[in-house]
Motif scaffolding. Structure first.
Motif, PDB file in Angstrom:
ATOM      1  N   LEU A  94      17.240  31.266  52.910  1.00  0.00           N
ATOM      2  CA  LEU A  94      18.611  31.778  52.929  1.00  0.00           C
ATOM      3  C   LEU A  94      18.921  32.383  51.572  1.00  0.00           C
ATOM      4  N   LEU A  95      19.604  33.511  51.573  1.00  0.00           N
ATOM      5  CA  LEU A  95      20.123  34.116  50.351  1.00  0.00           C
ATOM      6  C   LEU A  95      21.614  33.847  50.324  1.00  0.00           C
ATOM      7  N   LEU A  96      22.039  32.978  49.401  1.00  0.00           N
ATOM      8  CA  LEU A  96      23.444  32.633  49.273  1.00  0.00           C
ATOM      9  C   LEU A  96      24.144  33.731  48.485  1.00  0.00           C
ATOM     10  N   GLY A  97      25.261  34.169  49.007  1.00  0.00           N
ATOM     11  CA  GLY A  97      26.089  35.093  48.261  1.00  0.00           C
ATOM     12  C   GLY A  97      26.418  36.349  49.035  1.00  0.00           C
ATOM     13  N   PRO A  98      27.457  36.922  48.611  1.00  0.00           N
ATOM     14  CA  PRO A  98      28.274  36.469  47.498  1.00  0.00           C
ATOM     15  C   PRO A  98      29.288  35.398  47.894  1.00  0.00           C
ATOM     16  N   VAL A  99      29.718  34.663  46.879  1.00  0.00           N
ATOM     17  CA  VAL A  99      30.819  33.722  47.025  1.00  0.00           C
ATOM     18  C   VAL A  99      31.923  34.227  46.099  1.00  0.00           C
ATOM     19  N   THR A 124      15.644  25.272  55.453  1.00  0.00           N
ATOM     20  CA  THR A 124      14.940  24.391  54.519  1.00  0.00           C
ATOM     21  C   THR A 124      15.122  24.749  53.052  1.00  0.00           C
ATOM     22  N   ARG A 125      15.410  26.033  52.760  1.00  0.00           N
ATOM     23  CA  ARG A 125      15.519  26.448  51.359  1.00  0.00           C
ATOM     24  C   ARG A 125      16.563  27.539  51.197  1.00  0.00           C
ATOM     25  N   VAL A 126      17.189  27.548  50.006  1.00  0.00           N
ATOM     26  CA  VAL A 126      18.225  28.528  49.680  1.00  0.00           C
ATOM     27  C   VAL A 126      17.893  29.162  48.341  1.00  0.00           C
ATOM     28  N   LYS A 137      15.983  27.111  38.430  1.00  0.00           N
ATOM     29  CA  LYS A 137      15.205  28.342  38.318  1.00  0.00           C
ATOM     30  C   LYS A 137      13.973  28.269  39.215  1.00  0.00           C
ATOM     31  N   LEU A 138      13.671  29.404  39.848  1.00  0.00           N
ATOM     32  CA  LEU A 138      12.514  29.493  40.737  1.00  0.00           C
ATOM     33  C   LEU A 138      11.415  30.335  40.084  1.00  0.00           C
ATOM     34  N   VAL A 156      17.347  33.810  38.985  1.00  0.00           N
ATOM     35  CA  VAL A 156      16.827  33.560  40.331  1.00  0.00           C
ATOM     36  C   VAL A 156      16.697  32.048  40.499  1.00  0.00           C
ATOM     37  N   LEU A 157      17.573  31.495  41.332  1.00  0.00           N
ATOM     38  CA  LEU A 157      17.688  30.044  41.476  1.00  0.00           C
ATOM     39  C   LEU A 157      17.449  29.621  42.920  1.00  0.00           C
ATOM     40  N   GLY A 158      16.987  28.408  43.103  1.00  0.00           N
ATOM     41  CA  GLY A 158      16.744  27.912  44.449  1.00  0.00           C
ATOM     42  C   GLY A 158      17.127  26.455  44.607  1.00  0.00           C
ATOM     43  N   LEU A 159      17.278  26.067  45.853  1.00  0.00           N
ATOM     44  CA  LEU A 159      17.623  24.698  46.219  1.00  0.00           C
ATOM     45  C   LEU A 159      16.810  24.301  47.440  1.00  0.00           C
TER      46      LEU A 159
END
Length: 162
Positions: free
Chosen positions: A73-78, A107-109, A125-126, A140-143
């Motif tokens: 998933l690509l979060l944004g914009p918020v 599973t991942r953002v 950071k990814l 570039v960040l991930g969760l």
């Protein structure tokens, strides 16, 4: 009192106006927008927050992408209306939408943003994940929505339909 709902087609212009207000006029020229072009957002995760009078005060959207061929998933914009910033509404949208993403089986953002802000939600950071240029790799960040979801996932971020 606020009302949280999925974004509808009728909300589109109002949401776009809030994004225009909160971000630079050239926001659609950013590399992340090239990943969204022609791809439908993940509707169940695109949320709007309205105040008691029905005024739109905050929004969040998500888009499907691939990282090294793996779904993410690509979060944004918020965005939060300037008159409501500092009230925790952006955090509310992020927490609610991430919980729903987990429930839906994502599973991942991934996002491009400020580590000091997003680290409080668990983003880090990814290394090895490459956004289209020009993107600062430190942003570039991930969760992981499930433990280890980003393990061994690296490479270019591409449109979900590529």
């Amino acid at each position: 009192m606020y009302q949280l709902e999925e974004e509808t087609e009728a909300d589109w212009w109002e949401v776009e106006a809030l994004y225009d207000l909160c971000f630079a006029p050239g926001r659609t020229a950013l590399s992340s927008y090239r990943l969204r072009d022609g791809v439908a957002p993940v509707a169940a995760l695109c949320l709007v927050l309205r105040d008691g009078g029905g005024t739109l005060v905050a929004v969040i959207r998500y888009w499907p992408v691939k990282v090294g061929g793996q779904p993410a998933l690509l979060l944004g914009p918020v965005a939060v209306h300037p008159t409501h910033q500092g009230e925790g509404l952006g955090g509310l949208l992020i927490h609610e939408s991430l919980a729903e993403a987990r429930r839906l089986g994502w599973t991942r953002v991934l996002l491009v943003g400020d580590a000091p802000y997003y680290s409080r939600f668990g983003f880090a950071k990814l290394p090895g994940v490459v956004m289209p240029p020009p993107t600062n790799p430190d942003r570039v960040l991930g969760l992981d929505l499930i433990p280890g979801a980003w393990a061994d996932v690296a490479g270019e971020v591409t449109k979900a339909d590529d």
